[in-house]
Design a protein around this motif. Structure first.
Motif, PDB file in Angstrom:
ATOM      1  N   ILE A  55       0.839  -1.201   0.000  1.00  0.00           N
ATOM      2  CA  ILE A  55       0.000   0.000   0.000  1.00  0.00           C
ATOM      3  C   ILE A  55       0.877   1.256   0.000  1.00  0.00           C
ATOM      4  CG2 ILE A  55      -1.942  -1.132   1.159  1.00  0.00           C
ATOM      5  CD1 ILE A  55      -1.056   0.298   3.757  1.00  0.00           C
ATOM      6  N   GLY A  56       0.226   2.383  -0.154  1.00  0.00           N
ATOM      7  CA  GLY A  56       0.943   3.651  -0.153  1.00  0.00           C
ATOM      8  C   GLY A  56       0.158   4.684  -0.917  1.00  0.00           C
ATOM      9  N   PRO A  57       0.394   5.963  -0.632  1.00  0.00           N
ATOM     10  CA  PRO A  57      -0.352   7.018  -1.324  1.00  0.00           C
ATOM     11  C   PRO A  57      -0.129   6.966  -2.833  1.00  0.00           C
ATOM     12  CG  PRO A  57       0.988   7.915   0.471  1.00  0.00           C
ATOM     13  CD  PRO A  57       1.374   6.488   0.309  1.00  0.00           C
ATOM     14  N   ASN A  58      -0.979   7.634  -3.550  1.00  0.00           N
ATOM     15  CA  ASN A  58      -0.846   7.762  -5.002  1.00  0.00           C
ATOM     16  C   ASN A  58       0.545   8.255  -5.366  1.00  0.00           C
ATOM     17  OD1 ASN A  58      -2.646   7.157  -6.975  1.00  0.00           O
ATOM     18  ND2 ASN A  58      -4.071   8.793  -6.408  1.00  0.00           N
ATOM     19  N   LYS A  62       4.326   2.160  -6.345  1.00  0.00           N
ATOM     20  CA  LYS A  62       3.870   0.768  -6.251  1.00  0.00           C
ATOM     21  C   LYS A  62       3.832   0.098  -7.626  1.00  0.00           C
ATOM     22  CE  LYS A  62      -0.078   2.019  -4.406  1.00  0.00           C
ATOM     23  NZ  LYS A  62       0.045   3.494  -4.470  1.00  0.00           N
ATOM     24  N   SER A  63       3.156   0.743  -8.567  1.00  0.00           N
ATOM     25  CA  SER A  63       3.043   0.144  -9.903  1.00  0.00           C
ATOM     26  C   SER A  63       4.408   0.041 -10.575  1.00  0.00           C
ATOM     27  CB  SER A  63       2.099   0.966 -10.785  1.00  0.00           C
ATOM     28  OG  SER A  63       0.783   0.890 -10.275  1.00  0.00           O
ATOM     29  N   THR A  64       5.219   1.076 -10.391  1.00  0.00           N
ATOM     30  CA  THR A  64       6.560   1.049 -10.995  1.00  0.00           C
ATOM     31  C   THR A  64       7.375  -0.113 -10.410  1.00  0.00           C
ATOM     32  OG1 THR A  64       6.430   3.448 -11.241  1.00  0.00           O
ATOM     33  CG2 THR A  64       8.591   2.453 -11.523  1.00  0.00           C
ATOM     34  N   THR A  65       7.213  -0.358  -9.121  1.00  0.00           N
ATOM     35  CA  THR A  65       7.901  -1.486  -8.489  1.00  0.00           C
ATOM     36  C   THR A  65       7.457  -2.795  -9.148  1.00  0.00           C
ATOM     37  OG1 THR A  65       8.085  -0.309  -6.386  1.00  0.00           O
ATOM     38  CG2 THR A  65       8.229  -2.707  -6.290  1.00  0.00           C
ATOM     39  N   VAL A 245       4.411  -0.841   3.281  1.00  0.00           N
ATOM     40  CA  VAL A 245       3.938   0.514   2.974  1.00  0.00           C
ATOM     41  C   VAL A 245       5.026   1.265   2.220  1.00  0.00           C
ATOM     42  CG1 VAL A 245       2.945   2.638   3.899  1.00  0.00           C
ATOM     43  CG2 VAL A 245       2.665   0.498   5.153  1.00  0.00           C
ATOM     44  N   MET A 246       4.673   1.735   1.029  1.00  0.00           N
ATOM     45  CA  MET A 246       5.613   2.548   0.255  1.00  0.00           C
ATOM     46  C   MET A 246       5.223   4.010   0.349  1.00  0.00           C
ATOM     47  SD  MET A 246       6.680   0.590  -3.255  1.00  0.00           S
ATOM     48  CE  MET A 246       7.970   1.758  -3.706  1.00  0.00           C
ATOM     49  N   HIS A 247       6.239   4.866   0.339  1.00  0.00           N
ATOM     50  CA  HIS A 247       6.009   6.309   0.382  1.00  0.00           C
ATOM     51  C   HIS A 247       7.173   6.966  -0.331  1.00  0.00           C
ATOM     52  CE1 HIS A 247       4.437  10.075   1.684  1.00  0.00           C
ATOM     53  NE2 HIS A 247       5.475  10.364   2.450  1.00  0.00           N
ATOM     54  N   GLN A 248       6.862   7.777  -1.324  1.00  0.00           N
ATOM     55  CA  GLN A 248       7.893   8.486  -2.095  1.00  0.00           C
ATOM     56  C   GLN A 248       8.992   7.545  -2.589  1.00  0.00           C
ATOM     57  OE1 GLN A 248       8.976  11.702   0.548  1.00  0.00           O
ATOM     58  NE2 GLN A 248       7.127  12.859   0.033  1.00  0.00           N
ATOM     59  N   GLY A 249       8.588   6.405  -3.099  1.00  0.00           N
ATOM     60  CA  GLY A 249       9.528   5.482  -3.729  1.00  0.00           C
ATOM     61  C   GLY A 249      10.251   4.525  -2.807  1.00  0.00           C
ATOM     62  N   GLY A 272      -1.257  12.959   5.817  1.00  0.00           N
ATOM     63  CA  GLY A 272      -0.599  14.111   5.199  1.00  0.00           C
ATOM     64  C   GLY A 272      -0.471  13.956   3.708  1.00  0.00           C
ATOM     65  N   GLY A 273      -0.741  12.724   3.220  1.00  0.00           N
ATOM     66  CA  GLY A 273      -0.574  12.449   1.789  1.00  0.00           C
ATOM     67  C   GLY A 273      -1.807  12.804   1.003  1.00  0.00           C
TER      68      GLY A 273
END
Ligand SMILES: Nc1ncnc2c1ncn2[C@@H]1O[C@H](COP(=O)(O)OP(=O)(O)O)[C@@H](O)[C@H]1O
Ligand SMILES: [Mg+2]
Length: 275
Positions: A55-58, A62-65, A245-249, A272-273
């Protein structure tokens, strides 16, 4: 699954000397697009047979991973190991040979093909079989046998997903939810060991979402490993035993749902995201 066995899990050969049960290991993964670092040294592990949520903000990467893992994108750094094999920078078609498959949308040119034809195709492509061979009148006996086994598998999968009744339906005429079932059925035709699902419930009504989840749980019990990207945090927390959880890569946190929901950094990233 009761009487129909879709999986081929018993065929799995563990590389010698591998004691742990890590199915997928991503280490220091980097992907840049011009000035944007979409994936910024992301590291995580997925245990064999687990249902893990990503999971993680837009825009978290995630998709790039997923694309880097399955060979759609070539990573700029880091490594990807699947069942102990280094698959960094692999080609998408090689991925399936390793048993790692992501679902992909039914392409426009497939919309005119029936559900049955859509299911026959990936396996044929994978075995390198030329389509014309199957329609030649003098096809060899083993080709006919291959065809029969393939059809049997198609029907097992249709039965499993309870969509036999739409076998002859054109893929373009399916509802959003039925299309999602077909996408997963197609991935299973490749006989994978691990499935990567990128937002498998997008545009699916709650009834079908439950059905799809039930199927995923059933397949998991059979031994398949799942990594699921989903923006509905509650859905992930209720259904996955591990969450990344992913955030900013980068990977912000990793753990069981309880640890993740009480993690201060995660709460901050979400509140905050731009979720
Ligand atoms: N093909 C691409 N070209 C340029 N930028 C991209 C490309 N794909 C993704 N990005 C950028 O990389 C970042 C991560 O995107 P993505 O992996 O799609 O995030 P997520 O799936 O978590 O929403 C975003 O800033 C996005 O705009
Ligand atoms: Mg995405």
């Amino acid at each position: 699954m009761s009487d129909t066995e879709i999986g081929s899990q018993s065929d799995t050969v563990q590389p010698e000397g591998q004691q742990n049960d890590v199915e997928l290991k991503v280490d220091g993964l980097v992907k840049r697009f011009g000035g944007i670092t979409a994936v910024d040294s992301a590291s995580f592990e997925v245990e064999s047979g687990s249902m893990t949520g990503l999971i993680g903000p837009n825009g978290a990467g995630k998709s790039t991973t997923f694309h880097c893992i399955t060979g759609i994108h070539r990573p700029d750094g880091g490594s990807v190991r699947f069942q102990g094999n280094d698959i960094t920078g692999i080609r998408p078609y090689q991925c399936a040979d390793y048993g790692l498959v992501r679902t992909f949308q039914i392409a426009r040119e497939m919309a005119n093909m029936t559900v049955l034809e859509n299911l026959m195709l990936p396996a044929k492509q994978q075995s390198g079989e030329q389509l014309w061979r199957s329609v030649m009148p003098f096809a060899r006996r083993d080709v006919i046998e291959e065809e029969r086994e393939l059809l049997e598998r198609v029907w097992d999968i249709l039965e499993f997903f309870e969509i036999e009744h739409i076998a002859e339906e054109k893929a373009g005429n399916l509802s959003g939810g039925q299309r999602k079932l077909l996408e997963m059925a197609r991935a299973l035709m490749i006989e994978p060991e691990m499935l990567l699902l990128d937002e498998p419930f997008a545009g699916v009504n709650p009834t079908l979402e439950h059905k799809l989840l039930d199927h995923i749980h059933e397949l998991r019990e059979e031994g398949y490993t799942f990594l699921i990207v989903e923006h509905d945090m509650d859905l992930i927390m209720e259904n996955c035993e591990r969450v990344i959880v992913m955030h900013q890569g980068s990977v912000l946190a990793e753990g069981n749902p309880e640890t993740i929901t009480s993690n201060e950094q995660v709460i901050e990233a979400y509140l905050g995201g731009d979720v």
